[in-house]
Scaffold this active site. Sequence first.
Site, mmCIF file in Angstrom:
data_model
loop_
_atom_site.group_PDB
_atom_site.id
_atom_site.type_symbol
_atom_site.label_atom_id
_atom_site.label_comp_id
_atom_site.label_asym_id
_atom_site.label_seq_id
_atom_site.Cartn_x
_atom_site.Cartn_y
_atom_site.Cartn_z
ATOM 1 C CG HIS A 296 5.133 56.562 62.184
ATOM 2 N ND1 HIS A 296 5.838 57.358 61.324
ATOM 3 C CD2 HIS A 296 3.901 57.116 62.289
ATOM 4 C CE1 HIS A 296 5.051 58.359 60.931
ATOM 5 N NE2 HIS A 296 3.871 58.225 61.500
ATOM 6 N NE ARG B 130 5.502 60.153 55.702
ATOM 7 C CZ ARG B 130 4.878 59.070 56.139
ATOM 8 N NH1 ARG B 130 4.433 58.173 55.281
ATOM 9 N NH2 ARG B 130 4.714 58.871 57.435
#
Length: 606
Positions: free
Chosen positions: A236, A256
């Site tokens: 990740h 995000r």
Amino acid sequence: MAEYQTFEHDVLVIGAGGAGLRAAIEASAAGVSVGLVCKSLLGKAHTVMAEGGIAAALANVDERDNWKVHFSDTMRGGQYVNNWRMAELHAKEAPARVRELEAWGAVFDRTADGKILQRNFGGHRYPRLAHVGDRTGLEMIRTLQDHGIHQGIDVHMECTVLTLLKDGDRVTGAFAYDRERGRFRLFKAKAVVLATGGIGRAFRITSNSWEYTGDGHALAYHAGAELIDMEFVQFHPTGMVWPPSVRGILVTEGVRGEGGVLLNSMRKRFMFDDIPDNYKSQTAASEEEGWRYCQGDKSANRPPELLTRDHVARCIVREVKEGRGSPHGGVYLDISWIRQRLKNSEEHIKRKLPSMYHQFKQLADIDITQQPMEVGPTTHYVMGGIRVDADTQMSAVPGLFAAGECAAGINGANRLGGNSLSDLLVFGKRAGEFAAKFARDHGSGAIDNSQIEEAAQRALEPFERGNGSDAEGPYKIQLELQEMMQELVGIVRREDEMQHALEGIKRLWQRADSVAVTGNREYNPGWHTALDLTNLLTVSEAVTRSAIERKESRGAQFRDDYPSKSDELGKINVAVRKDSDGTMKVLREPIPEMPAELRQVIQEMG
Ligand SMILES: Cc1cc2nc3c(=O)[nH]c(=O)nc-3n(C[C@H](O)[C@H](O)[C@H](O)COP(=O)(O)OP(=O)(O)OC[C@H]3O[C@@H](n4cnc5c(N)ncnc54)[C@H](O)[C@@H]3O)c2cc1C
């Protein structure tokens, strides 16, 4: 003679995360008796840590969404080595599974008109993740537990399964120990569902907790099942990097999705510099367009920070390697900048990302509403796992089923965020349904006492070696393995380094065979760690051998020595199987031809 307590169930589910709970609920609803075993306390599985949401094409926020778009996003993300039938079932059935969860009491965030709210996530074309702030996994586990607990499922907590028992080819039970008292338990079962989650603890930097030592993968492998796609380990892009004690803890992609941007040490938004060709048409051309996307403008494309995880992770590694990283070896993730756009940004961030706000405030003394975070890649998820039949979830071993992260197929070379929680619901349900059917159709098999004696003796050997000797303990072996996997089989891979890792794994197998522990059997973490070593070494060897075999870069596997994709390797899955001499055999298995109607769906979706 080993002493043990015996329990008998029609279906035994090993693992009480989302997949295990959903399987147990379904099997129980089918009228068979169900036992549910977990290594820690009920409710403490990985699923509870899931933050961002559950991917399902409900089309509540964008009416253009449907199963076809979800299917083609999943296949594109997985770089077309996915099991297309699993990807199809997943995309078609996820909405019903999410609505069912809601009917069972899950309280999702809401749209203005009262529907389940959906958020943006990497690789998903439309806002698709049903969520509860950034605590979706908690709500999911709570709901499944509340529902399951009323169905008469027998729960065995703090109990670790050591080995599966077989009658000929067929699985007939499992042998385990309880962690608190160190006593053995025999579980007789007509069918067994593995739902043991991931392998993150094979690497040094990981978002995974202590439980994720690849147990289900190893149990299935040693029982004769195949593991596929083990080269595909997801790093990740955003884990915490500072302070050292929290390195690896996840920073959800939801940051995000809400408009957070990645910056290098020159405060440049570097993700605009490297957009892969197959995503160009779907990616924002400017920062302005990216922000509009995060605000729900349907005419805008997603910002490059929401490209797939493998790609974003590699871009971060590049910035750091080329000297543009943050002080502690990561880059900056900034959500505080949205104050330039939103009047109530502070309140908005705290409401949308409450766990992230608290995580950074308490662990790093950073206020994310005012300051950027420092982030870097962390080992997060394994796409590889037990090969199963797409419809029934049964492995090559009759009576042995697998679902959730320990099973493989749906994600191919890379998983899209949010697709795990929906995978657990869709395939957990199917595994429970078909395990119950198997149990009803086949009745009980025999238990072979010699298998129990052998497992008990093997488990107790570390104590025999520990008494009065200076033999080596388990922690150093575990740490050396984690460091080696991180350095030599990590985000960027090379043949020579991985061959070096294989030699290292061989030496660590020898050391693990003579590992020693002291003390008694009551809650002895040293002993537990010694027993986990077999699983960690099995999955590490599977990852390394599979990664060597795939001489190309695809999805989560990036080979420095083979940086391009190979057409030939795009048609196969790498599989490993235990050979008759006990060694690990690597095979290339052709991916079945995709039916014309699914090929057409992918073409239509562009
Ligand atoms: C921090 C974090 C955030 C995430 N966020 C998201 C997200 O927003 N959306 C998403 O889709 N995915 C997310 N993921 C991934 C997702 O949470 C996991 O892939 C998923 O929860 C795995 O579920 P599972 O049911 O397969 O296993 P788990 O939930 O991992 O449960 C495994 C179970 O198996 C038990 N077990 C293991 N070994 C043994 C053994 N030997 N004997 C007995 N029991 C055993 C464990 O005790 C546990 O009960 C996230 C992961 C992490 C770590």
